[in-house]
Each structure stands twice: as C-alpha cells, then as structure tokens.
Enzyme design. Structure first.
Site, PDB file in Angstrom:
ATOM      1  N   ASP A  51       0.837  -1.206   0.000  1.00 16.98           N
ATOM      2  CA  ASP A  51       0.000   0.000   0.000  1.00 16.98           C
ATOM      3  C   ASP A  51       0.872   1.257   0.000  1.00 16.98           C
ATOM      4  OD1 ASP A  51       0.894  -0.170   2.593  1.00 16.98           O
ATOM      5  OD2 ASP A  51      -1.075  -0.071   3.537  1.00 16.98           O
ATOM      6  N   SER A  52       2.205   1.061  -0.007  1.00 21.55           N
ATOM      7  CA  SER A  52       3.107   2.190  -0.260  1.00 21.55           C
ATOM      8  C   SER A  52       2.848   2.754  -1.652  1.00 21.55           C
ATOM      9  CB  SER A  52       4.571   1.758  -0.117  1.00 21.55           C
ATOM     10  OG  SER A  52       4.814   0.580  -0.872  1.00 21.55           O
ATOM     11  N   ASP A  90      -1.204  -6.066  -0.269  1.00 19.09           N
ATOM     12  CA  ASP A  90      -1.636  -5.436   0.986  1.00 19.09           C
ATOM     13  C   ASP A  90      -3.139  -5.209   0.996  1.00 19.09           C
ATOM     14  OD1 ASP A  90       0.381  -4.984   2.846  1.00 19.09           O
ATOM     15  OD2 ASP A  90       1.098  -3.166   1.840  1.00 19.09           O
ATOM     16  N   LYS A 120      -1.531  -9.349   2.697  1.00 23.87           N
ATOM     17  CA  LYS A 120      -0.771  -8.920   3.889  1.00 23.87           C
ATOM     18  C   LYS A 120      -1.640  -7.949   4.688  1.00 23.87           C
ATOM     19  CE  LYS A 120       3.023  -6.035   3.710  1.00 23.87           C
ATOM     20  NZ  LYS A 120       2.568  -4.857   4.479  1.00 23.87           N
ATOM     21  N   GLU A 122      -1.650  -5.512   8.534  1.00 25.30           N
ATOM     22  CA  GLU A 122      -0.827  -4.919   9.591  1.00 25.30           C
ATOM     23  C   GLU A 122      -1.474  -5.135  10.949  1.00 25.30           C
ATOM     24  OE1 GLU A 122       0.001  -0.800   8.735  1.00 25.30           O
ATOM     25  OE2 GLU A 122       0.878  -1.263   6.783  1.00 25.30           O
ATOM     26  N   GLU A 189       9.043  -4.249  10.454  1.00 24.42           N
ATOM     27  CA  GLU A 189       9.491  -2.957   9.932  1.00 24.42           C
ATOM     28  C   GLU A 189      10.061  -2.074  11.031  1.00 24.42           C
ATOM     29  OE1 GLU A 189       6.788  -1.054   7.207  1.00 24.42           O
ATOM     30  OE2 GLU A 189       7.916   0.833   7.223  1.00 24.42           O
TER      31      GLU A 189
HETATM   32  O1  KIV Z   1       3.482  -1.161   1.571  1.00 23.73           O
HETATM   33  C1  KIV Z   1       4.673  -1.480   1.640  1.00 23.73           C
HETATM   34  O2  KIV Z   1       5.499  -1.077   0.827  1.00 23.73           O
HETATM   35  C2  KIV Z   1       5.098  -2.363   2.713  1.00 23.73           C
HETATM   36  C3  KIV Z   1       6.564  -2.606   2.856  1.00 23.73           C
HETATM   37  C4  KIV Z   1       7.215  -1.434   3.451  1.00 23.73           C
HETATM   38  C5  KIV Z   1       6.844  -3.833   3.620  1.00 23.73           C
HETATM   39  O3  KIV Z   1       4.290  -2.837   3.452  1.00 23.73           O
END
Ligand code: KIV
Length: 271
Positions: A51-52, A90, A120, A122, A189
């Site tokens: 989600d970056s 994510d 994924k 969090e 992280e």
């Molecule tokens: O969204 C992302 O890029 C991440 C990484 C930093 C692991 O979750």
C-alpha cells in the site's frame, strides 16, 4: 547462487523451506506490469503489491488513502508481469479493520479479481479474528509488525518501534500469535536488529525485514526507494542501488534539447 533460483514457482511452502535451509528470501514492492516483469525475470522471490503505492504511485503523504479498488488495479497489472515470484497484496487501510467479515470480503476480492497468491495485513492481537477468518477461507496471510504505516496517526512518528521492553514484548507475543494462527510469514518494519534476531530465532515461519537488521530471514525494500526514484527519503536502512531520479532527469533534459534543436528525429529515425 541459491538453489532456489531454479524453482519455477515460489509458493509459501518454498519460502518455509528456504527459512529451514537458511536461504535468504528477497522481496521488493511493485505496482505495475513493466516493473513486475523486470523483477520477476531478475529472480525476486516475493513481489509485494504494497500500500506504499499510496505514496510512490499516487503522491499521498501516508498509505491511508489508497482504496481496495486501486490495490486490485495495481495487483492485476503486477500479476500480468509475474510468472515465478509469489505475489502478495496489501489489504489497504479501512478494508479489514471494521470486522472479520469485512476483512474476509476484502481478501476474497483481492484473490478473485487479481489472481494473487496471498494478502498482507498490519497488526497482531487486534486483528487476530480477521486473520483467522481469512485463513479459514484458504487464503495465505502475511503479517506485518513493528512500524505499521497504517497506524501512523497513532504513532505520530516514523521513528524506530519497539525500543522499550513493553513494546518489544508485545511485538514478540504478536509474532508468536500470528504464527499460531497460521500466517506463512511476517514483515518486521523498523525495529532494533536484536529484536529482529530474537523473533527470527523463536519463530519457524520466515521473518522479512525492512529496517529490522541483518539477522532476519529475508529483506524487503520499496522499489522506488532502492532505485533512487525519490531523493527526499533517506532512512538509515535504505540502500540505494541506482539514482534513477538523476538518470531520468538527464535523459528527459537531453530529449528536450534534441527536439528543440531539431536533432531528433534525424534522417535515420524517419520514414
Ligand atoms: O506497503 C509497503 O510497501 C510495505 C513494505 C514497506 C513492507 O508494506
């Protein structure tokens, strides 16, 4: 060279074998077809549609604004470029924190509409019910502990997490819980290297670090950061392998010059 380089398809089972044999797992984020193809052909193990994307693709300050529809769009493009890597997507902020039913519905949309292999999420104990429900539908889940960017408004800072004993103990307990629930791997992280090492030693599933030191089972970086496409972001854990910001600026400036001076196209470049 790693014997796993010749594996035709990376699965969660392969990743667990890699941990057992002490083979490091390589992960990069990716959000589009062209880059996904390059990363996959280069031999990356996990292609993480992070989600970056909210930051590096859409220009948002945090990861919070990216939507489930947008993540599905990024992931579908990535899937068209990947043959070997395990594609993990994510679940974005707001698509799973409501309740476990909502979490499962979001995970199912990702799996159905993109063809990715895993999702994924969090958090630890707070999302245990959702993790259980997603796993019970046969969807592999990767956890994410430490600095979890979807909680930036709670943390108030991107500083290193779990430096005090209480937070370190909670992280360790959450990691054990995610493993017991059935997660196939966990991203750690921005935590102290010693804590990264401890979690890695205590758990059987792979721990993938970003700013979690060198004693974890694998590493992940945000693609745009490691390629030097952003030059404003320089945390200690980031190794830049290229300076594409400068390279691309130079190429674009050269193109502008060539067009303006009528150098491009030349005789050979026209019909
Ligand atoms: O969204 C992302 O890029 C991440 C990484 C930093 C692991 O979750």
């Amino acid at each position: 060279m790693s014997v796993y380089r010749n594996v035709k398809k990376i699965t969660t089972h392969v990743l667990s074998e890699m941990k057992m044999k002490g083979e490091k797992i390589t992960t990069l984020t990716v959000y589009d077809y062209t880059m996904a193809r390059i990363l996959d052909n280069a031999g990356i193990d996990i292609a993480l549609v992070g989600d970056s994307a909210a930051n590096v693709m859409a220009g948002h300050v945090t990861t919070l604004p990216v939507t489930l529809d947008e993540m599905i769009n990024y992931a579908s493009s990535v899937m068209r470029g990947v043959k070997r890597a395990l594609v993990v997507v994510d679940l974005p902020f707001g698509s799973y924190q409501g309740n476990s039913k909502q979490a499962l519905a979001s995970a199912i949309r990702i799996m159905k509409e993109t063809g990715a292999s895993a999702i994924k999420v969090e958090g630890g104990e707070e999302i245990a019910e959702s993790v259980t429900r997603i796993l019970s539908a046969g969807i592999p889940v990767m956890g994410h502990l430490g600095l979890t960017p979807q909680s930036i408004n709670k943390f108030g800072t991107y500083a290193v997490r779990a430096q005090d004993e209480t937070e370190a103990q909670k992280l360790l307990a959450d990691a054990h819980l995610l493993e017991q629930l059935g997660c196939f791997a966990i991203v750690l992280e921005k935590i102290p290297a010693a804590l990264g090492a401890k979690v890695t030693q205590e758990l059987k599933i792979p721990l993938i670090g970003i700013g979690a030191g060198r004693y974890v089972d694998g590493q992940v970086l945000v693609l745009h950061d490691m390629l030097g496409l952003n030059n404003e972001f320089s945390p200690r854990f980031l190794r830049r392998y290229l300076n594409l910001y400068e390279e691309i600026t130079g190429a674009v400036q050269q193109y502008i010059h060539d067009v303006r001076t009528n150098d491009f196209p030349n005789e050979k470049e026209q019909y």
